[in-house]
Design a protein around this motif. Structure first.
Motif, PDB file in Angstrom:
ATOM      1  N   VAL A   1     -14.490   8.222   7.988  1.00 17.67           N
ATOM      2  CA  VAL A   1     -13.227   8.760   7.472  1.00 17.67           C
ATOM      3  C   VAL A   1     -12.804   8.049   6.194  1.00 17.67           C
ATOM      4  CG1 VAL A   1     -10.771   9.090   7.984  1.00 17.67           C
ATOM      5  CG2 VAL A   1     -12.473   9.380   9.799  1.00 17.67           C
ATOM      6  N   LEU A   2     -12.864   6.720   6.217  1.00 19.40           N
ATOM      7  CA  LEU A   2     -12.428   5.916   5.080  1.00 19.40           C
ATOM      8  C   LEU A   2     -13.499   5.890   4.000  1.00 19.40           C
ATOM      9  CD1 LEU A   2     -10.868   2.883   6.995  1.00 19.40           C
ATOM     10  CD2 LEU A   2      -9.649   4.783   5.892  1.00 19.40           C
ATOM     11  N   SER A   3     -13.063   5.735   2.767  1.00 16.35           N
ATOM     12  CA  SER A   3     -13.963   5.638   1.623  1.00 16.35           C
ATOM     13  C   SER A   3     -14.244   4.158   1.362  1.00 16.35           C
ATOM     14  CB  SER A   3     -13.288   6.297   0.416  1.00 16.35           C
ATOM     15  OG  SER A   3     -14.119   6.254  -0.707  1.00 16.35           O
ATOM     16  N   LEU A   4     -15.458   3.708   1.741  1.00 17.54           N
ATOM     17  CA  LEU A   4     -15.825   2.296   1.644  1.00 17.54           C
ATOM     18  C   LEU A   4     -16.764   2.074   0.464  1.00 17.54           C
ATOM     19  CD1 LEU A   4     -16.549   1.685   5.446  1.00 17.54           C
ATOM     20  CD2 LEU A   4     -14.382   1.381   4.202  1.00 17.54           C
TER      21      LEU A   4
ATOM     22  N   LEU B   1      -5.823   4.110   8.144  1.00 19.78           N
ATOM     23  CA  LEU B   1      -5.974   5.532   8.486  1.00 19.78           C
ATOM     24  C   LEU B   1      -4.716   6.324   8.133  1.00 19.78           C
ATOM     25  CD1 LEU B   1      -7.922   5.145  11.837  1.00 19.78           C
ATOM     26  CD2 LEU B   1      -8.823   5.922   9.625  1.00 19.78           C
ATOM     27  N   ARG B   2      -3.544   5.736   8.329  1.00 23.63           N
ATOM     28  CA  ARG B   2      -2.294   6.410   7.929  1.00 23.63           C
ATOM     29  C   ARG B   2      -2.243   6.583   6.415  1.00 23.63           C
ATOM     30  NH1 ARG B   2       0.351   2.488  11.077  1.00 23.63           N
ATOM     31  NH2 ARG B   2       1.474   1.835   9.211  1.00 23.63           N
ATOM     32  N   LEU B   3      -2.597   5.536   5.673  1.00 21.13           N
ATOM     33  CA  LEU B   3      -2.557   5.590   4.207  1.00 21.13           C
ATOM     34  C   LEU B   3      -3.561   6.590   3.661  1.00 21.13           C
ATOM     35  CD1 LEU B   3      -0.991   4.011   1.940  1.00 21.13           C
ATOM     36  CD2 LEU B   3      -0.646   3.142   4.238  1.00 21.13           C
ATOM     37  N   HIS B   4      -4.682   6.722   4.348  1.00 21.44           N
ATOM     38  CA  HIS B   4      -5.733   7.659   3.956  1.00 21.44           C
ATOM     39  C   HIS B   4      -5.170   9.079   3.843  1.00 21.44           C
ATOM     40  CE1 HIS B   4      -9.484   9.928   4.174  1.00 21.44           C
ATOM     41  NE2 HIS B   4      -9.028  10.510   5.252  1.00 21.44           N
TER      42      HIS B   4
ATOM     43  N   LEU C   1      -2.056   9.759   2.911  1.00 23.67           N
ATOM     44  CA  LEU C   1      -1.012   9.796   1.893  1.00 23.67           C
ATOM     45  C   LEU C   1      -1.551   9.771   0.474  1.00 23.67           C
ATOM     46  CD1 LEU C   1       1.520   7.233   3.423  1.00 23.67           C
ATOM     47  CD2 LEU C   1       1.571   9.735   3.582  1.00 23.67           C
ATOM     48  N   THR C   2      -2.745   9.235   0.294  1.00 22.89           N
ATOM     49  CA  THR C   2      -3.305   9.058  -1.040  1.00 22.89           C
ATOM     50  C   THR C   2      -4.829   9.006  -0.931  1.00 22.89           C
ATOM     51  OG1 THR C   2      -3.178   7.703  -3.054  1.00 22.89           O
ATOM     52  CG2 THR C   2      -3.264   6.512  -0.944  1.00 22.89           C
ATOM     53  N   ASP C   3      -5.490   8.960  -2.068  1.00 22.94           N
ATOM     54  CA  ASP C   3      -6.932   8.741  -2.091  1.00 22.94           C
ATOM     55  C   ASP C   3      -7.125   7.235  -1.937  1.00 22.94           C
ATOM     56  OD1 ASP C   3      -9.635   8.551  -2.544  1.00 22.94           O
ATOM     57  OD2 ASP C   3      -9.591   9.462  -4.536  1.00 22.94           O
ATOM     58  N   LEU C   4      -7.271   6.768  -0.699  1.00 22.17           N
ATOM     59  CA  LEU C   4      -7.432   5.349  -0.410  1.00 22.17           C
ATOM     60  C   LEU C   4      -8.904   4.994  -0.377  1.00 22.17           C
ATOM     61  CD1 LEU C   4      -6.220   2.586   0.484  1.00 22.17           C
ATOM     62  CD2 LEU C   4      -6.540   3.384   2.840  1.00 22.17           C
ATOM     63  N   ARG C   5      -9.259   3.954  -1.116  1.00 21.42           N
ATOM     64  CA  ARG C   5     -10.639   3.466  -1.124  1.00 21.42           C
ATOM     65  C   ARG C   5     -10.620   1.979  -0.781  1.00 21.42           C
ATOM     66  NH1 ARG C   5     -12.458   6.618  -6.673  1.00 21.42           N
ATOM     67  NH2 ARG C   5     -11.797   8.679  -5.951  1.00 21.42           N
ATOM     68  N   VAL C   6     -11.525   1.558   0.077  1.00 19.86           N
ATOM     69  CA  VAL C   6     -11.602   0.164   0.516  1.00 19.86           C
ATOM     70  C   VAL C   6     -12.797  -0.484  -0.161  1.00 19.86           C
ATOM     71  CG1 VAL C   6     -11.793  -1.388   2.486  1.00 19.86           C
ATOM     72  CG2 VAL C   6     -10.559   0.794   2.733  1.00 19.86           C
ATOM     73  N   ALA C   7     -12.530  -1.539  -0.943  1.00 17.64           N
ATOM     74  CA  ALA C   7     -13.579  -2.211  -1.706  1.00 17.64           C
ATOM     75  C   ALA C   7     -13.946  -3.544  -1.070  1.00 17.64           C
ATOM     76  CB  ALA C   7     -13.108  -2.445  -3.140  1.00 17.64           C
TER      77      ALA C   7
ATOM     78  N   LEU D   1       0.821  -1.214   0.000  1.00 22.51           N
ATOM     79  CA  LEU D   1       0.000   0.000   0.000  1.00 22.51           C
ATOM     80  C   LEU D   1       0.854   1.263   0.000  1.00 22.51           C
ATOM     81  CD1 LEU D   1      -2.853  -0.967   2.494  1.00 22.51           C
ATOM     82  CD2 LEU D   1      -3.046  -0.685   0.017  1.00 22.51           C
ATOM     83  N   THR D   2       1.923   1.267   0.782  1.00 21.77           N
ATOM     84  CA  THR D   2       2.799   2.437   0.838  1.00 21.77           C
ATOM     85  C   THR D   2       3.470   2.670  -0.504  1.00 21.77           C
ATOM     86  OG1 THR D   2       3.172   2.071   3.188  1.00 21.77           O
ATOM     87  CG2 THR D   2       4.725   3.505   2.076  1.00 21.77           C
ATOM     88  N   SER D   3       3.947   1.599  -1.118  1.00 21.63           N
ATOM     89  CA  SER D   3       4.564   1.703  -2.438  1.00 21.63           C
ATOM     90  C   SER D   3       3.575   2.237  -3.468  1.00 21.63           C
ATOM     91  CB  SER D   3       5.085   0.327  -2.860  1.00 21.63           C
ATOM     92  OG  SER D   3       5.584   0.371  -4.165  1.00 21.63           O
ATOM     93  N   ALA D   4       2.344   1.730  -3.438  1.00 20.38           N
ATOM     94  CA  ALA D   4       1.317   2.196  -4.367  1.00 20.38           C
ATOM     95  C   ALA D   4       0.986   3.668  -4.120  1.00 20.38           C
ATOM     96  CB  ALA D   4       0.063   1.340  -4.231  1.00 20.38           C
ATOM     97  N   ALA D   5       0.902   4.058  -2.846  1.00 18.44           N
ATOM     98  CA  ALA D   5       0.576   5.447  -2.502  1.00 18.44           C
ATOM     99  C   ALA D   5       1.665   6.406  -2.967  1.00 18.44           C
ATOM    100  CB  ALA D   5       0.365   5.577  -0.996  1.00 18.44           C
ATOM    101  N   ASP D   6       2.906   5.937  -2.978  1.00 14.39           N
ATOM    102  CA  ASP D   6       4.016   6.777  -3.438  1.00 14.39           C
ATOM    103  C   ASP D   6       3.941   7.052  -4.933  1.00 14.39           C
ATOM    104  OD1 ASP D   6       5.084   6.912  -0.907  1.00 14.39           O
ATOM    105  OD2 ASP D   6       6.607   5.368  -1.260  1.00 14.39           O
TER     106      ASP D   6
END
Length: 114
Positions: free
Chosen positions: A101-104, A72-75, A77-83, A43-48
């Protein structure tokens, strides 16, 4: 053949793939402090590298507070969406308020189109 520990550690993350403007990271199994490192790295690599990261959570059977903390940390760093989070994850997100907070999303397609 890799050792059982290697298979266990790396078995929680599938191969990520590009989708639209983002990157999808599929994960599976139980995610806790002992199994989280490969997912955190993916996830961190993708967010970068991508403005949008979708966590395909459809095959995650359990997530604990360390998993929630990672999301929550990744949220930030990037537009994180949980599917496709399972019932246990939806309950975790609801009880902690992370669902505000999270985009579900119901599935990866919905997450990409949001």
């Amino acid at each position: 053949m890799t050792g059982a520990k290697d298979a266990h550690q790396h078995g929680v993350v599938g191969d990520g793939y590009p989708a639209g403007a983002g990157w999808v990271v599929p994960a599976q199994g139980e995610l806790d402090q002992d199994t989280l490192a490969p997912l955190e790295e993916a996830l961190t690599s993708a967010a970068d590298r991508h403005p949008l990261v979708v966590l395909d959570a459809g095959c995650i059977t359990f997530g604990d507070s360390s998993f929630l903390n990672l999301l929550l940390r990744l949220h930030h760093l990037t537009d994180l969406r949980v599917a496709a989070p399972c019932q246990q994850l939806r309950r975790l997100f609801a009880v902690t308020g992370a669902d505000t907070v999270l985009s579900l999303h119901a599935n990866v397609e919905d997450a990409l189109g949001a």
